[in-house]
Design a protein around this motif. Structure first.
Motif, PDB file in Angstrom:
ATOM      1  N   GLY A   1       0.793  -1.224   0.000  1.00  0.00           N
ATOM      2  CA  GLY A   1       0.000   0.000   0.000  1.00  0.00           C
ATOM      3  C   GLY A   1       0.822   1.269   0.000  1.00  0.00           C
ATOM      4  O   GLY A   1       0.324   2.332   0.402  1.00  0.00           O
ATOM      5  N   ASN A   2       2.057   1.183  -0.487  1.00  0.00           N
ATOM      6  CA  ASN A   2       2.944   2.349  -0.473  1.00  0.00           C
ATOM      7  C   ASN A   2       2.910   3.154  -1.773  1.00  0.00           C
ATOM      8  O   ASN A   2       3.663   4.121  -1.904  1.00  0.00           O
ATOM      9  N   LEU A   3       2.079   2.737  -2.733  1.00  0.00           N
ATOM     10  CA  LEU A   3       1.965   3.465  -3.989  1.00  0.00           C
ATOM     11  C   LEU A   3       0.557   4.028  -4.127  1.00  0.00           C
ATOM     12  O   LEU A   3      -0.410   3.414  -3.683  1.00  0.00           O
ATOM     13  N   SER A   4       0.454   5.193  -4.741  1.00  0.00           N
ATOM     14  CA  SER A   4      -0.861   5.797  -5.001  1.00  0.00           C
ATOM     15  C   SER A   4      -0.875   6.322  -6.428  1.00  0.00           C
ATOM     16  O   SER A   4       0.170   6.655  -6.991  1.00  0.00           O
ATOM     17  N   PHE A   5      -2.070   6.406  -7.013  1.00  0.00           N
ATOM     18  CA  PHE A   5      -2.189   6.814  -8.406  1.00  0.00           C
ATOM     19  C   PHE A   5      -3.370   7.768  -8.561  1.00  0.00           C
ATOM     20  O   PHE A   5      -4.367   7.670  -7.842  1.00  0.00           O
ATOM     21  N   PHE A   6      -3.239   8.684  -9.514  1.00  0.00           N
ATOM     22  CA  PHE A   6      -4.311   9.648  -9.776  1.00  0.00           C
ATOM     23  C   PHE A   6      -4.264  10.034 -11.244  1.00  0.00           C
ATOM     24  O   PHE A   6      -3.337   9.667 -11.978  1.00  0.00           O
ATOM     25  N   GLY A   7      -5.248  10.774 -11.687  1.00  0.00           N
ATOM     26  CA  GLY A   7      -5.288  11.230 -13.072  1.00  0.00           C
ATOM     27  C   GLY A   7      -5.358  10.062 -14.043  1.00  0.00           C
ATOM     28  O   GLY A   7      -6.153   9.120 -13.863  1.00  0.00           O
ATOM     29  N   ASP A   8      -4.520  10.106 -15.066  1.00  0.00           N
ATOM     30  CA  ASP A   8      -4.527   9.062 -16.095  1.00  0.00           C
ATOM     31  C   ASP A   8      -4.136   7.692 -15.558  1.00  0.00           C
ATOM     32  O   ASP A   8      -4.416   6.676 -16.202  1.00  0.00           O
ATOM     33  N   LEU A   9      -3.467   7.655 -14.409  1.00  0.00           N
ATOM     34  CA  LEU A   9      -3.017   6.381 -13.857  1.00  0.00           C
ATOM     35  C   LEU A   9      -3.921   5.867 -12.738  1.00  0.00           C
ATOM     36  O   LEU A   9      -3.591   4.876 -12.086  1.00  0.00           O
ATOM     37  N   ALA A  10      -5.048   6.518 -12.515  1.00  0.00           N
ATOM     38  CA  ALA A  10      -5.917   6.125 -11.406  1.00  0.00           C
ATOM     39  C   ALA A  10      -6.360   4.668 -11.529  1.00  0.00           C
ATOM     40  O   ALA A  10      -6.569   3.983 -10.518  1.00  0.00           O
ATOM     41  N   GLY A  11      -6.474   4.167 -12.750  1.00  0.00           N
ATOM     42  CA  GLY A  11      -6.905   2.795 -12.948  1.00  0.00           C
ATOM     43  C   GLY A  11      -5.938   1.772 -12.399  1.00  0.00           C
ATOM     44  O   GLY A  11      -6.320   0.609 -12.173  1.00  0.00           O
ATOM     45  N   LEU A  12      -4.671   2.170 -12.174  1.00  0.00           N
ATOM     46  CA  LEU A  12      -3.686   1.228 -11.656  1.00  0.00           C
ATOM     47  C   LEU A  12      -3.923   0.855 -10.197  1.00  0.00           C
ATOM     48  O   LEU A  12      -3.241  -0.026  -9.666  1.00  0.00           O
ATOM     49  N   MET A  13      -4.878   1.510  -9.568  1.00  0.00           N
ATOM     50  CA  MET A  13      -5.218   1.111  -8.202  1.00  0.00           C
ATOM     51  C   MET A  13      -5.817  -0.292  -8.182  1.00  0.00           C
ATOM     52  O   MET A  13      -5.759  -0.982  -7.163  1.00  0.00           O
ATOM     53  N   ALA A  14      -6.351  -0.742  -9.310  1.00  0.00           N
ATOM     54  CA  ALA A  14      -6.880  -2.107  -9.397  1.00  0.00           C
ATOM     55  C   ALA A  14      -5.722  -3.074  -9.582  1.00  0.00           C
ATOM     56  O   ALA A  14      -4.893  -2.892 -10.483  1.00  0.00           O
ATOM     57  N   PRO A  15      -5.619  -4.111  -8.753  1.00  0.00           N
ATOM     58  CA  PRO A  15      -4.478  -5.039  -8.842  1.00  0.00           C
ATOM     59  C   PRO A  15      -4.280  -5.648 -10.219  1.00  0.00           C
ATOM     60  O   PRO A  15      -3.138  -5.793 -10.676  1.00  0.00           O
ATOM     61  N   ALA A  16      -5.353  -5.998 -10.911  1.00  0.00           N
ATOM     62  CA  ALA A  16      -5.211  -6.604 -12.243  1.00  0.00           C
ATOM     63  C   ALA A  16      -4.601  -5.622 -13.226  1.00  0.00           C
ATOM     64  O   ALA A  16      -3.741  -5.991 -14.048  1.00  0.00           O
ATOM     65  N   ALA A  17      -5.008  -4.353 -13.158  1.00  0.00           N
ATOM     66  CA  ALA A  17      -4.454  -3.343 -14.057  1.00  0.00           C
ATOM     67  C   ALA A  17      -2.980  -3.102 -13.760  1.00  0.00           C
ATOM     68  O   ALA A  17      -2.176  -2.906 -14.677  1.00  0.00           O
ATOM     69  N   PHE A  18      -2.626  -3.118 -12.482  1.00  0.00           N
ATOM     70  CA  PHE A  18      -1.220  -2.911 -12.119  1.00  0.00           C
ATOM     71  C   PHE A  18      -0.367  -4.077 -12.621  1.00  0.00           C
ATOM     72  O   PHE A  18       0.735  -3.862 -13.141  1.00  0.00           O
ATOM     73  N   ARG A  19      -0.863  -5.297 -12.491  1.00  0.00           N
ATOM     74  CA  ARG A  19      -0.104  -6.450 -12.980  1.00  0.00           C
ATOM     75  C   ARG A  19       0.079  -6.391 -14.494  1.00  0.00           C
ATOM     76  O   ARG A  19       1.133  -6.750 -15.010  1.00  0.00           O
ATOM     77  N   ARG A  20      -0.946  -5.923 -15.200  1.00  0.00           N
ATOM     78  CA  ARG A  20      -0.820  -5.791 -16.661  1.00  0.00           C
ATOM     79  C   ARG A  20       0.245  -4.772 -17.017  1.00  0.00           C
ATOM     80  O   ARG A  20       1.012  -4.954 -17.967  1.00  0.00           O
ATOM     81  N   ARG A  21       0.312  -3.677 -16.249  1.00  0.00           N
ATOM     82  CA  ARG A  21       1.328  -2.652 -16.528  1.00  0.00           C
ATOM     83  C   ARG A  21       2.729  -3.236 -16.335  1.00  0.00           C
ATOM     84  O   ARG A  21       3.631  -2.985 -17.138  1.00  0.00           O
ATOM     85  N   LEU A  22       2.922  -4.024 -15.302  1.00  0.00           N
ATOM     86  CA  LEU A  22       4.226  -4.645 -15.087  1.00  0.00           C
ATOM     87  C   LEU A  22       4.540  -5.656 -16.181  1.00  0.00           C
ATOM     88  O   LEU A  22       5.697  -5.778 -16.614  1.00  0.00           O
ATOM     89  N   ALA A  23       3.504  -6.372 -16.640  1.00  0.00           N
ATOM     90  CA  ALA A  23       3.723  -7.371 -17.692  1.00  0.00           C
ATOM     91  C   ALA A  23       4.169  -6.711 -18.995  1.00  0.00           C
ATOM     92  O   ALA A  23       4.904  -7.314 -19.788  1.00  0.00           O
TER      93      ALA A  23
END
Length: 399
Positions: free
Chosen positions: A217-239
């Motif tokens: 829980g040490n990362l936060s997102f807003f604006g265009d990256l707000a969707g990365l708060m969802a774990p699945a979206a964050f994993r896709r970004r890393l992939a």
């Protein structure tokens, strides 16, 4: 005005309008940085009066803001830092290795500067230390100085770490051995470590630590990256970046430790843009020189709206208390003196000899304040605080 143009001039001319236009979007660090640059070396910060006892010349010297993002305040800080590092030099080749984050990671870094910059430092240092300790490569404990930069020549956001590394190191268990039973492990001439191996380990370590920071829980997102708060979206970004090559660049070795120190001085206290690169400010626009590395470093002139120039400049402010210069391996602060002494024993030199080897390449010391008319040393006659009006001193000759 173009020959003397400074970032401070741009801030003074357009800063207030920029603040009003960005009301509610500027953070405390950005506002404080703008204010410090605007007031730097003006009467608002106080100063002192200098006088020449020979020709009676009077000179007003205003105080600096000492903000680490101010282009005018880094020269002395850099000289002081380099003087403190003089005794750390070893008579070995030094290498320059650069670790860069790919573009999909840059947005995450910008919205989480303190957390991601720390991960970037840790991953870069651990990569170098791990690969260097591997007997298949060097098999040694190395030391390094790492410096964070977040800009490219065009002031776009481009986070990367510059690492300056001595070309060799201590035996992995050498610190506990008698000096006569161990030896300095030198790298191959002109070659430090394989960049492809460094790149892949750096990618794995960075993504591993970034995922851990997200899970904690040490990362936060807003604006265009707000969707990365969802774990699945964050994993896709890393992939997206897991199977692409990350850029790790190793430059050729320096000519000697003295040259390395001079070179390092151009990185340790650099800000996003130096005043010397500014060309002109007119009609609400700012022009500056930049090197286009896609065209073999060709020097070009870029012109931006003044507000866009300020926006890009402020992209590179650092969080409060964040250290942008860090030391690792045998150069780490906790045991640097002991480990360097062992390095010198293995290299059969003394600290005095190490310093003497680089005397001719030392950065020039700050000259004493001298009169521009007769060359005599100036004398301080009075000091005034912020907001006070300096008064002309009364000369008295007691000789």
């Amino acid at each position: 005005m173009s020959a003397r143009l400074e970032v401070a001039d741009i801030m003074r001319r357009h800063g207030e309008a920029y603040r009003q236009a960005q009301e509610g979007h500027l953070g405390r660090v950005e506002r404080r940085t703008m204010s410090a640059i605007e007031l730097c070396r003006t009467a608002a910060l106080g100063g002192h009066l200098e006088g020449c006892p020979s020709c009676r010349t009077i000179r007003v010297s205003y105080n600096s803001c000492r903000n680490r993002h101010c282009p005018k305040c880094q020269g002395q800080a850099c000289r002081d830092w380099l003087a403190a590092r003089q005794g750390d030099l070893l008579p070995v080749p030094y290498f320059h290795v650069v670790f860069t984050l790919p573009a999909p990671m840059a947005g995450i870094a910008f919205q989480n500067k303190a957390a991601v910059y720390s991960i970037l430092f840790k991953a870069a240092a651990e990569t170098l230390l791990t690969i260097a300790a591997d007997p298949k490569h060097l098999g040694a404990e190395i030391g390094l100085v790492a410096v964070l930069h977040s800009w490219g020549q065009n002031l776009h956001y481009h986070p990367h770490v510059h690492c300056i590394v001595p070309g060799g190191g201590l035996p992995p268990t050498g610190f506990g051995r008698r000096s006569g039973a161990a030896q300095w492990i030198a790298c191959r001439p002109g070659f430090f470590l394989p960049v492809r191996v460094l790149s892949r380990l750096f990618r794995r370590l960075f993504l591993q630590d970034l995922q851990a920071a997200y899970d904690a829980g040490n990362l936060s997102f807003f604006g265009d990256l707000a969707g990365l708060m969802a774990p699945a979206a964050f994993r896709r970004r890393l992939a997206e970046v897991c199977h692409v090559e990350w850029i790790v660049y190793a430059k050729p070795p320096f000519g000697g430790p003295g040259q390395m120190l001079t070179y390092l001085g151009r990185y340790t206290h650099r800000v996003a843009i130096a005043n010397s690169r500014l060309v002109r400010m007119a009609d609400g626009r700012v022009s500056f020189r930049w090197k286009d590395y896609r065209h073999r470093g060709k020097v070009k002139v870029m012109t931006l709206d003044a507000h866009e120039f300020i926006r890009r400049f402020l992209l590179h402010t650092l969080p409060d208390g964040f250290h942008r210069i860090r030391h690792y391996g045998f150069l780490a602060n906790g045991h640097r003196a002991q480990k360097l002494e062992l390095c010198r024993r293995l290299l059969t030199i003394t600290a005095q000899e190490s310093a003497a080897d680089t005397t001719h390449d030392r950065p020039a010391a700050t000259p004493a304040s001298r009169c521009s008319w007769c060359g005599r040393q100036m004398v301080t006659f009075g000091i005034w605080r912020c907001g006070e009006v300096p008064r002309r001193p009364v000369w008295s000759d007691s000789s």
